[in-house]
Design a protein around this motif. Structure first.
Motif, PDB file in Angstrom:
ATOM      1  N   MET A   1       0.816  -1.208   0.000  1.00 49.71           N
ATOM      2  CA  MET A   1       0.000   0.000   0.000  1.00 49.71           C
ATOM      3  C   MET A   1       0.851   1.261   0.000  1.00 49.71           C
ATOM      4  SD  MET A   1      -3.235   0.519  -0.248  1.00 49.71           S
ATOM      5  CE  MET A   1      -4.347   1.925  -0.211  1.00 49.71           C
ATOM      6  N   THR A   2       2.097   1.182   0.451  1.00 54.69           N
ATOM      7  CA  THR A   2       2.943   2.382   0.441  1.00 54.69           C
ATOM      8  C   THR A   2       3.253   2.825  -0.991  1.00 54.69           C
ATOM      9  OG1 THR A   2       5.040   1.130   0.529  1.00 54.69           O
ATOM     10  CG2 THR A   2       3.989   1.694   2.632  1.00 54.69           C
ATOM     11  N   VAL A   3       3.295   1.871  -1.929  1.00 53.17           N
ATOM     12  CA  VAL A   3       3.481   2.230  -3.335  1.00 53.17           C
ATOM     13  C   VAL A   3       2.294   3.060  -3.809  1.00 53.17           C
ATOM     14  CG1 VAL A   3       3.683   1.330  -5.686  1.00 53.17           C
ATOM     15  CG2 VAL A   3       4.883   0.194  -3.809  1.00 53.17           C
ATOM     16  N   VAL A   4       1.106   2.626  -3.449  1.00 55.25           N
ATOM     17  CA  VAL A   4      -0.108   3.344  -3.814  1.00 55.25           C
ATOM     18  C   VAL A   4      -0.089   4.753  -3.233  1.00 55.25           C
ATOM     19  CG1 VAL A   4      -2.613   3.383  -3.531  1.00 55.25           C
ATOM     20  CG2 VAL A   4      -1.439   1.227  -4.040  1.00 55.25           C
ATOM     21  N   GLU A   5       0.232   4.851  -1.968  1.00 52.52           N
ATOM     22  CA  GLU A   5       0.241   6.154  -1.292  1.00 52.52           C
ATOM     23  C   GLU A   5       1.239   7.099  -1.949  1.00 52.52           C
ATOM     24  OE1 GLU A   5      -1.744   7.153   0.957  1.00 52.52           O
ATOM     25  OE2 GLU A   5      -2.646   5.341   1.809  1.00 52.52           O
ATOM     26  N   ARG A   6       2.414   6.595  -2.271  1.00 57.57           N
ATOM     27  CA  ARG A   6       3.464   7.437  -2.845  1.00 57.57           C
ATOM     28  C   ARG A   6       3.038   8.025  -4.191  1.00 57.57           C
ATOM     29  NH1 ARG A   6       7.090   3.848  -3.167  1.00 57.57           N
ATOM     30  NH2 ARG A   6       7.300   3.528  -5.424  1.00 57.57           N
ATOM     31  N   HIS A   7       2.444   7.208  -5.025  1.00 55.14           N
ATOM     32  CA  HIS A   7       2.086   7.691  -6.361  1.00 55.14           C
ATOM     33  C   HIS A   7       0.866   8.606  -6.330  1.00 55.14           C
ATOM     34  CE1 HIS A   7       5.093   5.592  -8.703  1.00 55.14           C
ATOM     35  NE2 HIS A   7       4.892   4.517  -7.964  1.00 55.14           N
ATOM     36  N   PHE A   8      -0.093   8.332  -5.454  1.00 53.90           N
ATOM     37  CA  PHE A   8      -1.216   9.260  -5.329  1.00 53.90           C
ATOM     38  C   PHE A   8      -0.742  10.614  -4.803  1.00 53.90           C
ATOM     39  CE2 PHE A   8      -4.533   5.811  -5.495  1.00 53.90           C
ATOM     40  CZ  PHE A   8      -5.314   6.422  -6.461  1.00 53.90           C
ATOM     41  N   ALA A   9       0.213  10.605  -3.890  1.00 51.82           N
ATOM     42  CA  ALA A   9       0.741  11.867  -3.363  1.00 51.82           C
ATOM     43  C   ALA A   9       1.387  12.694  -4.467  1.00 51.82           C
ATOM     44  CB  ALA A   9       1.753  11.579  -2.250  1.00 51.82           C
ATOM     45  N   SER A  10       2.080  12.036  -5.382  1.00 52.93           N
ATOM     46  CA  SER A  10       2.696  12.759  -6.496  1.00 52.93           C
ATOM     47  C   SER A  10       1.638  13.404  -7.380  1.00 52.93           C
ATOM     48  CB  SER A  10       3.567  11.811  -7.330  1.00 52.93           C
ATOM     49  OG  SER A  10       4.662  11.321  -6.576  1.00 52.93           O
ATOM     50  N   MET A  11       0.557  12.688  -7.665  1.00 48.28           N
ATOM     51  CA  MET A  11      -0.459  13.208  -8.576  1.00 48.28           C
ATOM     52  C   MET A  11      -1.311  14.302  -7.958  1.00 48.28           C
ATOM     53  SD  MET A  11      -1.740   9.905 -10.774  1.00 48.28           S
ATOM     54  CE  MET A  11      -2.063   8.846  -9.367  1.00 48.28           C
ATOM     55  N   GLU A  12      -1.354  14.374  -6.636  1.00 43.25           N
ATOM     56  CA  GLU A  12      -2.175  15.405  -6.013  1.00 43.25           C
ATOM     57  C   GLU A  12      -1.682  16.804  -6.381  1.00 43.25           C
ATOM     58  OE1 GLU A  12      -5.610  16.382  -4.087  1.00 43.25           O
ATOM     59  OE2 GLU A  12      -4.857  14.410  -4.689  1.00 43.25           O
ATOM     60  N   ALA A  13      -0.397  16.912  -6.735  1.00 44.82           N
ATOM     61  CA  ALA A  13       0.152  18.207  -7.146  1.00 44.82           C
ATOM     62  C   ALA A  13      -0.423  18.691  -8.466  1.00 44.82           C
ATOM     63  CB  ALA A  13       1.674  18.108  -7.253  1.00 44.82           C
ATOM     64  N   TYR A  14      -1.054  17.806  -9.225  1.00 41.12           N
ATOM     65  CA  TYR A  14      -1.628  18.197 -10.519  1.00 41.12           C
ATOM     66  C   TYR A  14      -3.076  18.663 -10.398  1.00 41.12           C
ATOM     67  CZ  TYR A  14       1.820  14.476 -11.647  1.00 41.12           C
ATOM     68  OH  TYR A  14       2.904  13.654 -11.694  1.00 41.12           O
ATOM     69  N   TRP A  15      -3.659  18.521  -9.222  1.00 40.95           N
ATOM     70  CA  TRP A  15      -5.081  18.811  -9.057  1.00 40.95           C
ATOM     71  C   TRP A  15      -5.331  20.316  -9.231  1.00 40.95           C
ATOM     72  CZ3 TRP A  15      -9.706  17.194  -9.489  1.00 40.95           C
ATOM     73  CH2 TRP A  15     -10.773  17.787  -8.805  1.00 40.95           C
ATOM     74  N   LEU A  16      -6.272  20.670 -10.113  1.00 40.89           N
ATOM     75  CA  LEU A  16      -6.588  22.061 -10.420  1.00 40.89           C
ATOM     76  C   LEU A  16      -7.913  22.510  -9.835  1.00 40.89           C
ATOM     77  CD1 LEU A  16      -5.613  22.011 -14.209  1.00 40.89           C
ATOM     78  CD2 LEU A  16      -4.185  22.745 -12.287  1.00 40.89           C
ATOM     79  N   GLY A  17      -8.704  21.565  -9.356  1.00 45.49           N
ATOM     80  CA  GLY A  17     -10.019  21.890  -8.828  1.00 45.49           C
ATOM     81  C   GLY A  17     -11.114  21.713  -9.868  1.00 45.49           C
ATOM     82  N   GLU A  18     -12.361  21.652  -9.388  1.00 45.00           N
ATOM     83  CA  GLU A  18     -13.544  21.542 -10.246  1.00 45.00           C
ATOM     84  C   GLU A  18     -13.469  20.370 -11.217  1.00 45.00           C
ATOM     85  OE1 GLU A  18     -16.290  23.409  -9.831  1.00 45.00           O
ATOM     86  OE2 GLU A  18     -15.243  24.272  -8.107  1.00 45.00           O
ATOM     87  N   GLY A  19     -12.891  19.255 -10.762  1.00 45.41           N
ATOM     88  CA  GLY A  19     -12.847  18.035 -11.568  1.00 45.41           C
ATOM     89  C   GLY A  19     -11.639  17.886 -12.459  1.00 45.41           C
TER      90      GLY A  19
END
Length: 607
Positions: A170-188
Motif C-alpha cells: 500500500m505504500t506504493v499506492v500512497e506514494r504515487h497518489f501523493a505525487s499526482m495530487e500536485a496536478y489537481w486544479l479543482g472543479e474536476g
C-alpha cells in the motif's frame, strides 16, 4: 475487422465487436516469442518492446470479456504468451525494465486483468508461474517514471496484486497518489503533470484509472475512493460537452490514435456505478461513440487498427506510437465486465441531455460551443512541454472541431504546409511561418479566452477569443519591431470540389453539405485567400483540404486585427456577423442585441 451489420445496441453486439477486434490482431500473435507484431513502423522504444505493447493492449479488451463470464477463443494462447513473457531465460522473456520504460505503461493492463478476472486467469497458472508473473510486475514498484499520468500504472499493478491474493504494498499506492495530487486544479480537473496540458489524458487517464481504483479498493481505502468518485462526478459535467449528438468527440491534443479511448471515461462511470447522468445517458454516450468510430475507415486490409485518426495516417503519430498502440481504444470496452442484468445494459439508450449552447471551463482554458451539427472548442495556453510532433497544431490553435477536425503542419516553408487553419501565422517575408506556441498569460471567463504570446521575443500579441452564438470572434492587438506578413485561417474543408468566394476582407468556402468562412470585422485590412493543404494533413480527410484565409502586410508598430469565423451546414444562412466598435482602449463586439466589451491590455505604448 468487419463491423458491418453491428448495430451496437446491446451487450451481445458490443461483445461481438470486442471479439472481432481481438480476432483481427490475434493471427500476428507469437506466443513463443511473447510478442504481437502488427506492422513495420516504429516507436522510440523499438520493435521489440512495441511487440510487447501490442500484446498487452489486447488485454484491455480480453479482461472485460473474462470478467463478464465469456471465454475468448484464444485464451490459452494469451496465457501461454504471458507465461513465456515473465519467465527469465525464456526466449520470449519481456526483460528487466529501465528508467522511463514503456513496459511500465503496459503493466497496467495486467493489473486490470488480475483485478477483475483473477480466477479465470490464474486457474491456469501453477504457484511457480504465479510468482514469476508477480515478480515481473513488481518491477513497477521502484521504476523511474515520468511525472504525469504514469503514476497510475504502478497503482493498478498493486490493485491487481491485492485482488489476486498476491503480496501487495500500500505504500506504493500512497506514494504515487501523493505525487499526482500536485496536478489537481479543482472543479474536476487535473493537468497531466506539472504545467502540462488538460487534454484527453484527464478523462481516459486520471479519471478512468481513478474510477477503477474507486470500485476495486473501496473496502480498504474508502476515503480516497469517495474523493475520486466526487472528482469524477464534477468532471463529467464538463466532459459531456466534448461529445456531439452523433457520438463524435472533438479531436484535440496528443495520442489521438487511441481513437475511441476518448469515451473510456463513460465506460468507467458505468463500471463503477457512478451516475453523473442517468444510466441511459451514459449508455448512449458509450454506444454512439463506438458507432461513430465504426463508421470511419480506421482499419487496414486485415482488420487491424491503424495508426491515425479517421484514416491511417503516420503524419499525426507521436514518437511513442507503435503499430499496436491504437489498441488502447479497447479501454472503452470495460462495460463488457458488466453482466447483462446490470442497469447499464438494461437501461434504454437516451440522447444527450439538454446542454448549454456555450460552456466555459476556466480550469482547462476551454470554451465549448454547440452549434447545430458543429461542435467546436476554443482554447489557449495548452503547450505540451515534451514538444511532441506537431505540438502547435495539436494544442495551440484557436479552435478545434468535431466536424472539421484540424490540419497538421507539413513544413514551415510555404503557407500550404504551415497548418494555418484556426491559427494566425506570421512571416518576415521569407515564407517561413510562426504562430502561437507558448503563452505568457491566459485568462478564461464566460465565453472569452485571453492570451498573450510572442512568435518572436520582440513581437507581442494579445489575443481575445470570443464565442458569440454561432460565430467565433478573434481580436489581436499586435506590436512588432519589424514589418511582417500575416495569415489567419478558419476551419478547413475537403478540397476536391470546393466552391470559393474570395473578396477584400472575406473568404467563404462551400463543399457539399458544409460551408466555412472568415471575414475581417471593424476596419478590414486583409484580403481573402484560399490555401490548399497537402494530402493527409487534416485528421478527418486524407485528400487535400481548402482553408479560408485572410492575408495582409503589417508595418512595424502596433495593429489591431479582428476577424469573425463561421463554419457549419451549407444551407444555414447564419446570423449576421458580429461588428466591432472601438472607443480608445475599449473594444466592443456587437452581436444582435448583445454587446461584449473589454479593454486592450496596457503595453506601455500608445496605439
Amino acid at each position: 475487422m468487419n463491423s458491418a451489420g453491428l448495430t451496437l445496441n446491446n451487450r451481445e453486439e458490443v461483445s461481438c465487436l470486442a471479439r472481432s477486434l481481438l480476432a483481427a490482431a490475434e493471427p500476428w500473435l507469437d506466443s513463443n516469442r511473447a510478442r504481437l507484431d502488427l506492422g513495420n513502423s516504429c516507436a522510440h522504444y523499438g520493435h521489440d518492446i512495441g511487440g510487447i505493447e501490442a500484446f498487452s493492449r489486447l488485454l484491455w479488451g480480453m479482461a472485460p470479456l473474462l470478467a463478464g463470464g465469456e471465454t475468448p477463443a484464444r485464451l490459452m494462447d494469451y496465457i501461454a504468451t504471458i507465461k513465456a513473457g515473465v519467465t527469465p531465460g525464456h526466449s520470449g522473456y519481456w526483460g528487466d525494465i529501465g528508467p522511463f520504460d514503456q513496459r511500465v505503461v503496459e503493466m497496467a493492463a495486467f493489473g486490470l486483468l488480475l483485478a477483475i478476472a483473477p480466477q479465470p486467469l490464474l486457474a491456469h497458472f501453477s504457484e511457480v508461474e504465479r510468482q514469476r508473473l508477480w515478480r515481473w510486475l513488481k518491477q513497477s514498484e521502484q521504476a523511474e517514471i515520468p511525472d504525469n499520468n504514469w503514476h497510475f500504472f504502478p497503482i493498478l499493478v498493486q490493485v491487481g496484486f491485492r485482488a489476486a491474493g498476491l503480496p501487495f504494498d500500500m505504500t506504493v499506492v500512497e506514494r504515487h497518489f501523493a505525487s499526482m495530487e500536485a496536478y489537481w486544479l479543482g472543479e474536476g480537473w487535473y493537468s497531466d503533470g506539472p504545467g502540462r496540458p488538460r487534454d484527453y489524458y484527464i478523462a481516459m487517464g486520471f479519471h478512468f484509472y481513478g474510477l477503477l481504483y474507486a470500485r476495486l479498493m473501496a473496502d480498504i481505502d474508502p476515503e480516497r475512493c469517495a474523493l475520486l468518485r466526487q472528482r469524477a462526478t464534477r468532471f463529467a459535467r464538463d466532459f459531456i460537452h466534448f461529445f456531439d449528438e452523433e457520438g463524435a468527440a472533438i479531436p484535440f491534443g496528443r495520442s489521438l490514435t487511441y481513437r475511441f479511448a476518448q469515451g473510456a471515461f463513460w465506460s468507467a462511470c458505468a463500471f463503477t456505478g457512478l451516475e453523473p447522468f442517468a444510466p441511459g445517458v451514459i449508455k448512449g454516450l458509450v454506444l454512439r461513440h463506438l458507432r461513430w468510430w465504426m463508421r470511419q475507415p480506421i482499419f487496414d486490409r486485415d482488420g487491424v487498427l491503424s495508426v491515425g485518426y479517421c484514416y491511417p495516417n503516420l503524419v499525426m503519430a507521436e514518437d511513442y506510437n507503435a503499430p499496436g498502440s491504437p489498441y488502447w481504444a479497447l479501454k472503452t470496452l470495460l462495460v463488457l465486465a458488466l453482466e447483462e442484468s446490470h442497469p447499464f445494459w438494461q437501461a434504454p439508450e437516451l440522447p444527450l441531455p439538454p446542454l448549454a449552447a456555450q460552456h466555459s471551463i476556466p480550469q482547462a482554458d476551454q470554451v465549448l460551443v454547440r452549434q447545430g451539427r458543429h461542435l467546436w472548442m476554443a482554447t489557449a495556453g495548452q503547450l505540451e512541454l515534451n514538444n511532441y510532433v506537431n505540438t502547435e497544431a495539436k494544442y495551440c490553435k484557436f479552435a478545434y472541431s468535431s466536424r472539421f477536425g484540424f490540419t497538421l503542419e507539413r513544413g514551415r516553408f510555404g503557407l500550404p504546409h504551415a497548418a494555418v487553419d484556426s491559427m494566425m501565422l506570421l512571416s518576415e517575408g521569407d515564407a517561413y511561418w510562426r504562430g502561437r506556441r507558448d503563452c505568457e498569460r491566459v485568462e478564461t471567463w464566460d465565453g472569452i479566452i485571453y492570451s498573450r504570446w510572442r512568435p518572436w521575443p520582440e513581437v507581442q500579441i494579445d489575443s481575445w477569443q470570443l464565442a458569440l452564438g454561432e460565430w467565433q470572434v478573434r481580436v489581436h492587438h499586435l506590436f512588432s519591431d519589424r514589418p511582417l506578413e500575416s495569415a489567419e485561417g478558419g476551419f478547413s474543408l475537403p478540397g476536391q470540389q470546393v466552391n470559393t468566394r474570395v473578396e477584400p476582407g472575406a473568404c467563404w468556402l462551400h463543399s457539399g453539405e458544409s460551408r466555412s468562412g472568415i471575414l475581417d470585422i471593424g476596419t478590414p485590412a486583409r484580403c481573402g485567400e484560399v490555401v490548399m493543404t497537402p494530402p493527409n494533413s487534416n485528421l478527418m480527410w486524407p485528400e487535400r483540404c481548402a482553408i479560408p484565409v485572410l492575408r495582409g502586410e503589417l508595418s512595424a508598430g502596433e495593429h489591431l486585427l479582428c476577424c469573425a469565423v463561421w463554419a457549419g451546414d451549407s444551407d444555414v444562412t447564419g446570423q449576421e456577423p458580429p461588428r466591432l466598435q472601438r472607443e480608445g482602449q475599449q473594444i466592443v463586439i456587437c452581436h444582435g442585441e448583445r454587446q461584449t466589451a473589454f479593454r486592450l491590455v496596457a503595453t506601455g505604448r500608445t496605439l
